[in-house]
Design a protein around this motif. Structure first.
Motif, PDB file in Angstrom:
ATOM      1  N   ARG A  19      11.000 -35.176 -26.960  1.00 57.08           N
ATOM      2  CA  ARG A  19      11.807 -33.963 -26.728  1.00 57.08           C
ATOM      3  C   ARG A  19      12.196 -33.815 -25.264  1.00 57.08           C
ATOM      4  O   ARG A  19      13.070 -33.011 -24.928  1.00 57.08           O
ATOM      5  N   GLN A  20      11.584 -34.593 -24.381  1.00 45.46           N
ATOM      6  CA  GLN A  20      11.863 -34.503 -22.948  1.00 45.46           C
ATOM      7  C   GLN A  20      12.835 -35.575 -22.458  1.00 45.46           C
ATOM      8  O   GLN A  20      13.177 -35.605 -21.275  1.00 45.46           O
ATOM      9  N   ILE A  21      13.293 -36.443 -23.349  1.00 43.97           N
ATOM     10  CA  ILE A  21      14.178 -37.535 -22.927  1.00 43.97           C
ATOM     11  C   ILE A  21      15.485 -37.008 -22.342  1.00 43.97           C
ATOM     12  O   ILE A  21      15.934 -37.475 -21.288  1.00 43.97           O
ATOM     13  N   MET A  22      16.100 -36.047 -22.984  1.00 39.68           N
ATOM     14  CA  MET A  22      17.366 -35.492 -22.485  1.00 39.68           C
ATOM     15  C   MET A  22      17.159 -34.831 -21.125  1.00 39.68           C
ATOM     16  O   MET A  22      17.935 -35.069 -20.188  1.00 39.68           O
ATOM     17  N   ARG A  23      16.124 -34.035 -21.010  1.00 42.91           N
ATOM     18  CA  ARG A  23      15.838 -33.342 -19.750  1.00 42.91           C
ATOM     19  C   ARG A  23      15.583 -34.351 -18.623  1.00 42.91           C
ATOM     20  O   ARG A  23      16.094 -34.212 -17.512  1.00 42.91           O
ATOM     21  N   THR A  24      14.824 -35.378 -18.916  1.00 39.76           N
ATOM     22  CA  THR A  24      14.523 -36.407 -17.924  1.00 39.76           C
ATOM     23  C   THR A  24      15.777 -37.173 -17.524  1.00 39.76           C
ATOM     24  O   THR A  24      15.997 -37.460 -16.341  1.00 39.76           O
ATOM     25  N   SER A  25      16.618 -37.482 -18.503  1.00 40.18           N
ATOM     26  CA  SER A  25      17.867 -38.182 -18.217  1.00 40.18           C
ATOM     27  C   SER A  25      18.751 -37.360 -17.286  1.00 40.18           C
ATOM     28  O   SER A  25      19.333 -37.894 -16.333  1.00 40.18           O
ATOM     29  N   ARG A  26      18.854 -36.078 -17.542  1.00 39.37           N
ATOM     30  CA  ARG A  26      19.671 -35.203 -16.685  1.00 39.37           C
ATOM     31  C   ARG A  26      19.092 -35.125 -15.275  1.00 39.37           C
ATOM     32  O   ARG A  26      19.828 -35.105 -14.286  1.00 39.37           O
ATOM     33  N   MET A  27      17.768 -35.064 -15.170  1.00 36.37           N
ATOM     34  CA  MET A  27      17.115 -34.998 -13.870  1.00 36.37           C
ATOM     35  C   MET A  27      17.393 -36.272 -13.069  1.00 36.37           C
ATOM     36  O   MET A  27      17.739 -36.206 -11.887  1.00 36.37           O
ATOM     37  N   VAL A  28      17.268 -37.422 -13.708  1.00 38.70           N
ATOM     38  CA  VAL A  28      17.541 -38.694 -13.036  1.00 38.70           C
ATOM     39  C   VAL A  28      19.000 -38.761 -12.589  1.00 38.70           C
ATOM     40  O   VAL A  28      19.300 -39.184 -11.469  1.00 38.70           O
ATOM     41  N   ALA A  29      19.904 -38.318 -13.446  1.00 39.98           N
ATOM     42  CA  ALA A  29      21.327 -38.311 -13.087  1.00 39.98           C
ATOM     43  C   ALA A  29      21.581 -37.410 -11.883  1.00 39.98           C
ATOM     44  O   ALA A  29      22.352 -37.762 -10.987  1.00 39.98           O
ATOM     45  N   THR A  30      20.928 -36.272 -11.847  1.00 37.76           N
ATOM     46  CA  THR A  30      21.090 -35.346 -10.724  1.00 37.76           C
ATOM     47  C   THR A  30      20.565 -35.949  -9.432  1.00 37.76           C
ATOM     48  O   THR A  30      21.239 -35.909  -8.398  1.00 37.76           O
ATOM     49  N   TYR A  31      19.380 -36.530  -9.479  1.00 33.88           N
ATOM     50  CA  TYR A  31      18.771 -37.100  -8.276  1.00 33.88           C
ATOM     51  C   TYR A  31      19.495 -38.344  -7.772  1.00 33.88           C
ATOM     52  O   TYR A  31      19.569 -38.573  -6.569  1.00 33.88           O
ATOM     53  N   ILE A  34      24.352 -40.433 -10.276  1.00 33.85           N
ATOM     54  CA  ILE A  34      25.046 -41.292 -11.237  1.00 33.85           C
ATOM     55  C   ILE A  34      25.099 -40.575 -12.587  1.00 33.85           C
ATOM     56  O   ILE A  34      24.056 -40.286 -13.182  1.00 33.85           O
ATOM     57  N   ALA A  35      26.287 -40.284 -13.035  1.00 33.33           N
ATOM     58  CA  ALA A  35      26.457 -39.555 -14.291  1.00 33.33           C
ATOM     59  C   ALA A  35      26.107 -40.436 -15.490  1.00 33.33           C
ATOM     60  O   ALA A  35      26.297 -41.651 -15.462  1.00 33.33           O
ATOM     61  N   VAL A  36      25.597 -39.808 -16.524  1.00 36.10           N
ATOM     62  CA  VAL A  36      25.300 -40.510 -17.773  1.00 36.10           C
ATOM     63  C   VAL A  36      26.620 -40.742 -18.499  1.00 36.10           C
ATOM     64  O   VAL A  36      27.427 -39.818 -18.645  1.00 36.10           O
ATOM     65  N   GLN A  37      26.847 -41.951 -18.964  1.00 36.73           N
ATOM     66  CA  GLN A  37      28.068 -42.254 -19.704  1.00 36.73           C
ATOM     67  C   GLN A  37      28.094 -41.435 -20.991  1.00 36.73           C
ATOM     68  O   GLN A  37      27.076 -41.299 -21.662  1.00 36.73           O
ATOM     69  N   PRO A  38      29.252 -40.891 -21.356  1.00 38.60           N
ATOM     70  CA  PRO A  38      29.342 -40.066 -22.566  1.00 38.60           C
ATOM     71  C   PRO A  38      28.912 -40.794 -23.842  1.00 38.60           C
ATOM     72  O   PRO A  38      28.373 -40.177 -24.750  1.00 38.60           O
ATOM     73  N   ASN A  39      29.106 -42.097 -23.896  1.00 39.69           N
ATOM     74  CA  ASN A  39      28.765 -42.834 -25.112  1.00 39.69           C
ATOM     75  C   ASN A  39      27.365 -43.457 -25.053  1.00 39.69           C
ATOM     76  O   ASN A  39      27.004 -44.250 -25.906  1.00 39.69           O
ATOM     77  N   LYS A  40      26.557 -43.073 -24.079  1.00 42.75           N
ATOM     78  CA  LYS A  40      25.195 -43.600 -23.949  1.00 42.75           C
ATOM     79  C   LYS A  40      24.347 -43.126 -25.127  1.00 42.75           C
ATOM     80  O   LYS A  40      24.333 -41.952 -25.474  1.00 42.75           O
ATOM     81  N   ALA A  41      23.668 -44.062 -25.751  1.00 42.72           N
ATOM     82  CA  ALA A  41      22.820 -43.726 -26.900  1.00 42.72           C
ATOM     83  C   ALA A  41      21.778 -42.670 -26.528  1.00 42.72           C
ATOM     84  O   ALA A  41      21.245 -42.682 -25.430  1.00 42.72           O
ATOM     85  N   ILE A  42      21.541 -41.773 -27.437  1.00 43.34           N
ATOM     86  CA  ILE A  42      20.543 -40.699 -27.376  1.00 43.34           C
ATOM     87  C   ILE A  42      20.889 -39.590 -26.388  1.00 43.34           C
ATOM     88  O   ILE A  42      20.832 -38.428 -26.742  1.00 43.34           O
ATOM     89  N   VAL A  43      21.250 -39.901 -25.149  1.00 43.40           N
ATOM     90  CA  VAL A  43      21.440 -38.864 -24.135  1.00 43.40           C
ATOM     91  C   VAL A  43      22.889 -38.585 -23.756  1.00 43.40           C
ATOM     92  O   VAL A  43      23.165 -37.604 -23.074  1.00 43.40           O
ATOM     93  N   GLY A  44      23.820 -39.424 -24.167  1.00 43.52           N
ATOM     94  CA  GLY A  44      25.224 -39.207 -23.828  1.00 43.52           C
ATOM     95  C   GLY A  44      25.817 -38.039 -24.596  1.00 43.52           C
ATOM     96  O   GLY A  44      25.364 -37.694 -25.688  1.00 43.52           O
TER      97      GLY A  44
END
Length: 73
Positions: A19-31, A34-44
């Motif tokens: 349940r924390q994968i999306m939150r972690t992905s956004r945090m990494v992108a912020t730090y 580098i934006a997450v690609q819209p078509n990235k599996a699970i978090v895009g």
């Protein structure tokens, strides 16, 4: 996610809170800046989007055919 969604194929257990994968992905992108690609599996943003045609027909008929997990999982 494969360990979480297909436990019968992978007889191991990990203690990752999926349940924390999306939150972690956004945090990494912020730090990293580098934006997450819209078509990235699970978090895009489009990870669970489906287009028209035979694929959409299959989704409407039986969602598990193409989507082995829900956005909430």
């Amino acid at each position: 996610m494969a360990l979480h969604t297909r436990p019968h194929h992978f007889p191991v257990h990990c203690f990752i809170d999926t349940r924390q994968i999306m939150r972690t992905s956004r945090m990494v992108a912020t730090y990293t800046g580098i934006a997450v690609q819209p078509n990235k599996a699970i978090v895009g943003a489009n990870a669970f989007a489906h287009e028209s045609g035979i694929h959409q027909h299959g989704m409407l008929k039986h969602a598990n055919t193409y989507e082995i997990m829900t956005p909430e999982s």
